[in-house]
Structure formats: C-alpha cells, structure tokens
Write an enzyme that holds these catalytic residues in place. Structure first.
Site, PDB file in Angstrom:
ATOM      1  N   ASP A 144       0.856  -1.193   0.000  1.00 34.98           N
ATOM      2  CA  ASP A 144       0.000   0.000   0.000  1.00 34.98           C
ATOM      3  C   ASP A 144       0.890   1.240   0.000  1.00 34.98           C
ATOM      4  OD1 ASP A 144      -2.193   1.866   0.561  1.00 34.98           O
ATOM      5  OD2 ASP A 144      -3.346   0.078   1.009  1.00 34.98           O
ATOM      6  N   HIS A 168       2.243   1.959  -3.241  1.00 38.65           N
ATOM      7  CA  HIS A 168       1.362   2.929  -3.891  1.00 38.65           C
ATOM      8  C   HIS A 168       1.925   4.344  -3.872  1.00 38.65           C
ATOM      9  CE1 HIS A 168      -2.353   0.103  -3.311  1.00 38.65           C
ATOM     10  NE2 HIS A 168      -1.371  -0.453  -3.981  1.00 38.65           N
TER      11      HIS A 168
END
Ligand code: NAG
Length: 393
Positions: free
Chosen positions: A219, A242
C-alpha cells in the site's frame, strides 16, 4: 603548600561536576532479567511490560534492552506519563507477533506507545507475521482488520532509528497526535500484494521527519492524513507500493487540513503512484497547502504526479462527487524519470474549489522513450524551466 590546597579544591569540584552531570551509566533493564526468553514459542510479553514499568517509573533516564534472539510478544500498550523523559528501547533482537493472526488481529495495535514523552527506539526488527491475515483478506470474508505493528499516539519527542519492520498485518508504523518525531534509517518490508500494509502513516501531528528510509509494501509508502503540518520527508526509497500520498483527505465534513509538507530526494521504483494528493469527492472543510515535491526520480511509475479529488470507493456516499478540500500552493520541482502509463501528470481537481497555484519546474517524464502526457481539470498554476509533458495548467 597553598598551591597544593588549591589543586585539591579544584579536583573536588571536577569530581562533583562529573558526579552531578550523570556521567554514570543510565539504568538498563535487560528483558532477560524479567523473564523474557529468546524463543518463538515462549510468550515474553510480561517481561517487556515489567521492564517498561520500571523504566517508566524511574526518575532518571533508563534503557530497556532486548538482546539478540526472537522474542514472541502479544499486543502491548506502553503507556505514559512516565517519570522521566529519556527512555531508550535498544533492540538487538527481533520482536515477533503471534503466528496466529487472530490473537492480535482485532486489537488495532500490536506495539503501541501512548502519552509518552522522550522515547527512542534504536535498532531491532519487528515482525508482524501478517502473511496469514493477508491470505485471509484476499480470499474474502470474516477476517479481522488487523493490527498496526508500531504506533505512537499523543506523544512527543520520539526517535525511531535503525528499526526494521517486516510483514505487518495492517499499517507498519502510525504516528497519530504527536509532536516532534524523527524516523531515521528505518526499513519497512512487506510483499507488493499485501493489503493495507502502509509503510508510515502520519496524522494529526506536527514536526515529523522521515529520513533515509526504504519502504516496500502493498500500500502507500508514506500516507499523510488530516491535521498534519510541518512534515519533512527526505531520502526515501519507495517500491513496491502505492507511493507517497497526502490523503485520503476530506472523508469528514469537519476536518483539519494538511500544511507545510516537504518531500525531497525520493526514488520511486515500480510503484502505482509517485507523489499523490488524494481527496474524497465529498463536502469537507479540509485543505492541503504549502506542499513541495522536490528532486524525485521515477522508474516505471504508473502515475508519477497525480492529484485526484474524486476518490469514492464503490461509488457510495459521494453525492455529486464534488470535493470540498481546497488544494493550493503545491510545487513540483526537478521530477524526472519514466512513467508506466501515457498520462504521467494528472491534476483532477474539484470543480467547486479548483486547485490553485500549482507550480511545475523542471519536470521531465517519459513514456516508452517519448514525452508522456498531462491532463488537467480545474487546475490553475504555472510552469517554468523545462517541463515535459508540456503543462496543461
Ligand atoms: C515547515 O516545516 C519545517 C519542518 O518540516 C519547519 O522547519 C518550518 O519552520 C516550517 N515552516 C513554517 C512556515 O511553519
């Protein structure tokens, strides 16, 4: 004779000075002395709690020492106020979460520090053993949300230096409601397809510095929540993951803003985003302003530069998709490298509150050896120096 007397008086003063300045070793509480065992199957939680209780209750600065070896630890809260402002956790070993994710999976936090002032963590590995929970989450239902590996809440004057965080169930490190926090030389690692394993999440905090850190997760590398100001991120390598994200902002109607954030000398490798600002497509009092992204190298990044004000997972509860979050004074300076998609610069701002004073300076992003593209909606600002893709501001 008089000379000798003077020397003795001088010597006495010198001794007194050293004695009172605390040159003596600080108190050290070795967890082995409180029942910890370097054994994956022996629960050392109580030993850690005992050492913390002594260190926290000490009037003088104190060190808690975790020697080499793997120590199994369940969820713990290290709570202040303490009687001194200088507690050091020196970790030469590894703290290991229970292998059955259900043991701590619903507790929210594995290792949590609350209301502490002047706590430093030096070295060590914390292993959240999150793989079982990730598998559960990927296959669907009935999984607990998982625990953050290391949290600091409502605390100040914190140092985390040389720590490695592996395979957290949820977030790796969360800094919430804190003031003056230094994260330095930290390594965060979890697989690229592990859900919600953000590297470092900062919110409602002021004066947080993240330096010389490598983060690879499934993430966000670093995520910045509402109420963050004076945040400094420098020399961070990110990927997989991310990217660095301010947001999601604007989830709440009444929300504190984000301001004065510097992100400098960062490398993104194979990440989904590079530098991102993201807000829900909902009404909110939130804002993001005075943000500087400087000296970034992108390698094969899907969205190197992105502002997305239309975040609305499952298209639920975002009437009209208009974000109330006001984004202004955002500078992108010396950002170069390769995009993995055609659109390397995307400013998708709120129609009600367009982004203002966005600055692009010396940006060069390519897609398959050609200039990439830029796309703007409701974005206002200027471009200077060499800017490729050519600015749409
Ligand atoms: C912005 O934050 C930095 C720390 O990241 C701090 O040194 C600086 O004083 C802040 N600037 C303002 C105007 O508050």
């Amino acid at each position: 004779m008089e000379q000798a007397a003077k020397s003795i008086v001088f010597l006495a003063f010198v001794l007194l000075f050293f004695a009172s300045s605390g040159v003596a070793d600080p108190l050290t509480y070795n967890v082995l002395n409180y029942g910890a065992k370097p054994d994956d199957n022996f629960d050392s939680t109580q030993a850690l709690v005992a050492a913390w209780t002594l260190a926290c209750g000490s009037i003088n600065p104190a060190t808690i020492y975790v020697p080499p070896g793997r120590f199994l630890v369940r969820n713990v809260v290290f709570r202040g106020q303490c009687k001194n402002n200088g507690i050091v956790f020196r970790i030469d070993g590894t703290l290991v979460a229970p292998s059955d994710y259900k043991v701590i999976g619903s507790t929210g936090n594995w290792l949590l520090f609350e209301h502490v002032n002047g706590v430093s963590i030096y070295g060590g590995i914390i292993d959240g053993q999150g793989t079982g929970l990730w598998t559960c989450k990927r296959s669907g239902k009935g999984c607990p949300s998982g625990a953050t590996s290391l949290g600091f809440s409502n605390s100040r004057n914190i140092v985390i230096r040389g720590l490695t965080s592996l395979n957290s169930q949820m977030y790796h490190i969360v800094i919430n409601g804190c003031n003056n926090v230094k994260v330095e030389g930290v390594r965060v690692s979890a697989s690229g397809n592990s859900p919600n394993t953000d590297g470092i999440h900062v919110q409602s905090s002021s004066g947080v510095t993240i330096l010389n850190t490598r983060i690879g997760t499934g993430d966000d590398c670093v995520s910045v929540g509402p109420g963050t100001n004076n945040l400094w991120i420098e020399k961070v390598a990110c990927g997989p993951g991310h990217g660095i994200s301010i947001g999601s902002l604007g989830k709440e109607v009444e929300e504190a803003g984000v301001q004065n954030v510097t992100v400098k000398t960062v490398a993104f490798t194979g990440t989904e985003n590079g530098v991102r600002i993201k807000s829900w497509g909902r009404q909110s009092s939130g804002f993001a302003r005075n943000i500087l992204f400087q000296h970034a190298v992108m390698t094969d990044v899907q969205n190197p530069i992105v502002i997305d004000q239309h975040y609305c997972p499952d298209e639920k509860n975002c009437p009209g998709q208009v974000s109330g979050v006001k984004i202004s004074d955002v500078t992108y300076q010396d950002i170069h490298g390769t995009s993995a998609t055609e659109v390397a610069v995307k400013f998708d701002c709120s129609s009600e509150y367009p982004c203002s004073n966005i600055k692009l300076e010396d940006v060069k992003l390519t897609y398959r050896n050609k200039a990439a593209e830029a796309s703007c909606s409701n974005a206002d600002g200027t471009a200077s120096g060499f800017v490729q893709p050519s600015s749409c501001l």
